[in-house]
Design a protein around this motif. Structure first.
Motif, PDB file in Angstrom:
ATOM      1  N   PHE B  51      -6.446  -1.737   3.264  1.00 55.87           N
ATOM      2  CA  PHE B  51      -5.249  -2.063   3.266  1.00 55.87           C
ATOM      3  C   PHE B  51      -4.523  -0.625   2.633  1.00 55.87           C
ATOM      4  O   PHE B  51      -4.324  -0.461   1.400  1.00 55.87           O
ATOM      5  CB  PHE B  51      -4.697  -3.148   2.524  1.00 55.87           C
ATOM      6  CG  PHE B  51      -3.272  -3.710   2.612  1.00 55.87           C
ATOM      7  CD1 PHE B  51      -3.054  -4.415   3.588  1.00 55.87           C
ATOM      8  CD2 PHE B  51      -2.367  -3.117   2.096  1.00 55.87           C
ATOM      9  CE1 PHE B  51      -1.717  -5.165   3.996  1.00 55.87           C
ATOM     10  CE2 PHE B  51      -0.949  -3.460   2.167  1.00 55.87           C
ATOM     11  CZ  PHE B  51      -0.562  -4.382   3.107  1.00 55.87           C
ATOM     12  N   LEU B  53      -1.482   1.270   1.665  1.00 55.37           N
ATOM     13  CA  LEU B  53       0.009   1.077   1.347  1.00 55.37           C
ATOM     14  C   LEU B  53       0.863   2.358   1.666  1.00 55.37           C
ATOM     15  O   LEU B  53       0.306   3.295   1.476  1.00 55.37           O
ATOM     16  CB  LEU B  53       0.334   0.971  -0.432  1.00 55.37           C
ATOM     17  CG  LEU B  53      -0.454  -0.397  -0.925  1.00 55.37           C
ATOM     18  CD1 LEU B  53      -0.931  -0.481  -2.259  1.00 55.37           C
ATOM     19  CD2 LEU B  53       0.932  -1.446  -0.780  1.00 55.37           C
ATOM     20  N   ALA B  56       5.660   0.388  -2.277  1.00 53.45           N
ATOM     21  CA  ALA B  56       5.203  -0.233  -3.138  1.00 53.45           C
ATOM     22  C   ALA B  56       4.646   0.514  -4.278  1.00 53.45           C
ATOM     23  O   ALA B  56       3.490   0.095  -5.091  1.00 53.45           O
ATOM     24  CB  ALA B  56       4.315  -1.676  -2.906  1.00 53.45           C
ATOM     25  N   MET B  57       5.178   1.560  -4.600  1.00 58.60           N
ATOM     26  CA  MET B  57       4.671   2.414  -5.528  1.00 58.60           C
ATOM     27  C   MET B  57       4.360   1.861  -6.897  1.00 58.60           C
ATOM     28  O   MET B  57       5.250   1.330  -7.569  1.00 58.60           O
ATOM     29  CB  MET B  57       5.442   3.681  -5.793  1.00 58.60           C
ATOM     30  CG  MET B  57       4.968   4.992  -6.533  1.00 58.60           C
ATOM     31  SD  MET B  57       5.920   6.339  -6.418  1.00 58.60           S
ATOM     32  CE  MET B  57       4.835   7.425  -7.460  1.00 58.60           C
ATOM     33  N   GLY B  58       3.212   2.188  -7.416  1.00 53.74           N
ATOM     34  CA  GLY B  58       2.550   1.437  -8.660  1.00 53.74           C
ATOM     35  C   GLY B  58       1.986   0.017  -8.453  1.00 53.74           C
ATOM     36  O   GLY B  58       1.500  -0.371  -9.476  1.00 53.74           O
ATOM     37  N   GLY B  59       1.765  -0.344  -7.333  1.00 53.09           N
ATOM     38  CA  GLY B  59       1.267  -1.657  -7.061  1.00 53.09           C
ATOM     39  C   GLY B  59      -0.287  -1.610  -6.686  1.00 53.09           C
ATOM     40  O   GLY B  59      -1.212  -2.603  -6.561  1.00 53.09           O
ATOM     41  N   MET B  62      -3.001  -3.372  -8.992  1.00 51.58           N
ATOM     42  CA  MET B  62      -2.769  -4.650  -8.960  1.00 51.58           C
ATOM     43  C   MET B  62      -2.988  -5.388  -7.784  1.00 51.58           C
ATOM     44  O   MET B  62      -3.762  -6.650  -7.843  1.00 51.58           O
ATOM     45  CB  MET B  62      -1.448  -4.951  -9.477  1.00 51.58           C
ATOM     46  CG  MET B  62      -1.034  -4.549 -10.788  1.00 51.58           C
ATOM     47  SD  MET B  62      -2.175  -5.500 -11.951  1.00 51.58           S
ATOM     48  CE  MET B  62      -1.730  -7.219 -11.846  1.00 51.58           C
ATOM     49  N   MET B  63      -2.751  -4.856  -6.667  1.00 53.73           N
ATOM     50  CA  MET B  63      -3.281  -5.476  -5.474  1.00 53.73           C
ATOM     51  C   MET B  63      -4.874  -5.457  -5.185  1.00 53.73           C
ATOM     52  O   MET B  63      -5.424  -6.506  -5.113  1.00 53.73           O
ATOM     53  CB  MET B  63      -2.840  -4.674  -4.300  1.00 53.73           C
ATOM     54  CG  MET B  63      -1.713  -4.990  -3.371  1.00 53.73           C
ATOM     55  SD  MET B  63      -1.491  -4.180  -2.042  1.00 53.73           S
ATOM     56  CE  MET B  63      -1.800  -5.543  -0.703  1.00 53.73           C
ATOM     57  N   SER B  91      -0.839  -1.658 -15.297  1.00 56.15           N
ATOM     58  CA  SER B  91      -1.698  -2.592 -14.654  1.00 56.15           C
ATOM     59  C   SER B  91      -2.973  -2.276 -15.150  1.00 56.15           C
ATOM     60  O   SER B  91      -4.053  -3.185 -15.122  1.00 56.15           O
ATOM     61  CB  SER B  91      -1.637  -2.429 -13.308  1.00 56.15           C
ATOM     62  OG  SER B  91      -1.881  -1.129 -12.900  1.00 56.15           O
ATOM     63  N   GLY B 184       3.247  -3.543   8.337  1.00 54.84           N
ATOM     64  CA  GLY B 184       2.758  -4.059   7.039  1.00 54.84           C
ATOM     65  C   GLY B 184       2.029  -5.590   7.643  1.00 54.84           C
ATOM     66  O   GLY B 184       0.975  -6.065   7.051  1.00 54.84           O
TER      67      GLY B 184
END
Lengths: 178, 202
Positions: B51, B53, B56-59, B62-63, B91, B184
């Motif tokens: 996946f 990205l 969604a910077m910083g995610g 957590m994903m 995170s 997406g």
């Protein structure tokens, strides 16, 4: 326990369980205390305490990739922290169920809560979330069930805004507080 | 004193590192962080169980956590950059609390914001991401600075009981973009179809 005697957090818990929610992420709020404890006690649910609310938006996108439904618990001030990360839900059409306990509504004692209390709903709508108002504790289960269907059957982002009068007004024991 | 040009002389090259991390990936589940790591992972080969990205910077981490908690029987690898990891530094504290054994994070750390003009990130200064991860509860952490250290890190990233965090110092360099699909909904649906089959409900 009969449905009539269940607390509103218990009604919400039952609605989440019926949606097969497996991950519950949260930044704590006093209004969510009972629901967080109820979820933590449920062996089919993994609770994830966050350092900031937008972590939960990304977490639950990952959960959905892995085949699990989740819910994100926060108070209204946390909505502001989520804005850019909500682009993940909107661009990819991830399901996202948010349960937001409101501060900054009429009766609020802390003026610092007013900005996000007043803007949480329009900001969420601008970010592409469906907003469900929960103003009556008796409607808690039905409202969360409807939002959950919107989220997981959409898939889409949906937020339930739990009114301060449902949660109970927080005070620090100042003049006129009872 | 920090040498602002030091990462231009690092021996490891990011595309080769991504290739090494993903070699014979088998049933590995991958999340790539926005910017250069997404291009690096795409250059190693587009895959439905990646996946990538684009925002969604910083995610990214957590994903990876959400995916790792949902699929504890599968190895999950997050490949991201130093700027993206710095934005989601909290995170690491969250992952340290949950301690998913099947999650690894590899940061391709060129000490720069590569998509915006190669400005220095905090890792060009005193910030030590691997030390932060260790302090926040990751049981397996390290920094790889050359080929030998990379070769020692890859088995841990791919198989050690985690969560695993490696900071891999890579050369600051401008490379041709190699783009994965950017729709997406497509990326989400193909990942779920590949992982969940009919259970994906697509």
């Amino acid at each position: 326990m009969t449905a009539a005697s269940r607390s509103w957090p218990e009604e919400i818990f039952a609605a989440l369980a019926a949606q097969d929610v497996r991950q519950v992420a949260y930044v704590p709020d006093a209004g969510h205390k009972e629901l967080i404890e109820r979820c933590a006690a449920e062996h089919t649910i993994t609770t994830v305490p966050l350092t900031t609310e937008e972590e939960g938006v990304a977490l639950l996108a990952g959960a959905w990739l892995g085949g699990q439904c989740g819910a994100l618990l926060m108070q209204s001030s946390g909505v502001g922290n989520c804005i850019n990360m909500l682009s993940l839900a909107r661009t990819c059409r991830f399901p996202l169920l948010m349960l937001v306990t409101m501060r900054g509504q009429p009766g609020e004692f802390n003026p610092w809560q007013l900005p996000m209390g007043e803007t949480a709903a329009p900001v969420l709508e601008l970010a592409g979330c469906r907003v469900f108002d929960l103003d009556d504790a008796a409607e808690a289960g039905a409202t969360v069930a409807a939002a959950g269907r919107a989220a997981f059957e959409g898939p889409a982002a949906a937020a339930v805004l739990i009114a301060q009068r449902v949660v109970g007004m927080k005070t620090f024991g100042g003049p006129g507080d009872d | 004193m920090t040498d602002p040009g030091r990462s231009e002389r690092y021996p490891l090259r990011r595309r080769a590192v991504a290739g090494a991390l993903l070699e014979a990936r088998g049933d590995l589940l991958v999340v790539s962080g926005l910017g250069a790591p997404t291009w690096d992972v795409a250059a190693a080969g587009d895959h439905p169980l990646t996946f990538p990205l684009w925002g969604a910077m910083g995610g990214a981490a957590m994903m990876g956590l959400g995916l790792a908690l949902a699929r504890p029987e599968r190895r999950v690898l997050v490949v991201t950059g130093d700027g993206e990891m710095l934005m989601g530094l909290g995170s690491l504290a969250t992952i340290g609390v949950k301690r998913p054994a099947n999650l690894a994070i590899a940061v391709l750390d060129n000490e720069r914001y590569g998509e915006t003009g190669m400005q220095a990130t905090h890792t060009a200064g005193p910030a030590d991401l691997a030390a932060a991860a260790a302090a926040l509860g990751f049981p397996v952490t390290g920094t790889a600075r050359d080929q030998a250290e990379l070769e020692a890190a890859v088995p841990a990233i791919r198989g050690a009981t985690g969560p695993v965090f490696y900071d891999i110092k890579v050369r600051a360099e401008d490379l041709p973009l190699v783009m994965p699909p950017k729709d997406g909904v497509l990326l989400k649906d193909r990942f779920r179809a590949a992982l969940l089959g009919k259970g994906a409900g697509i």
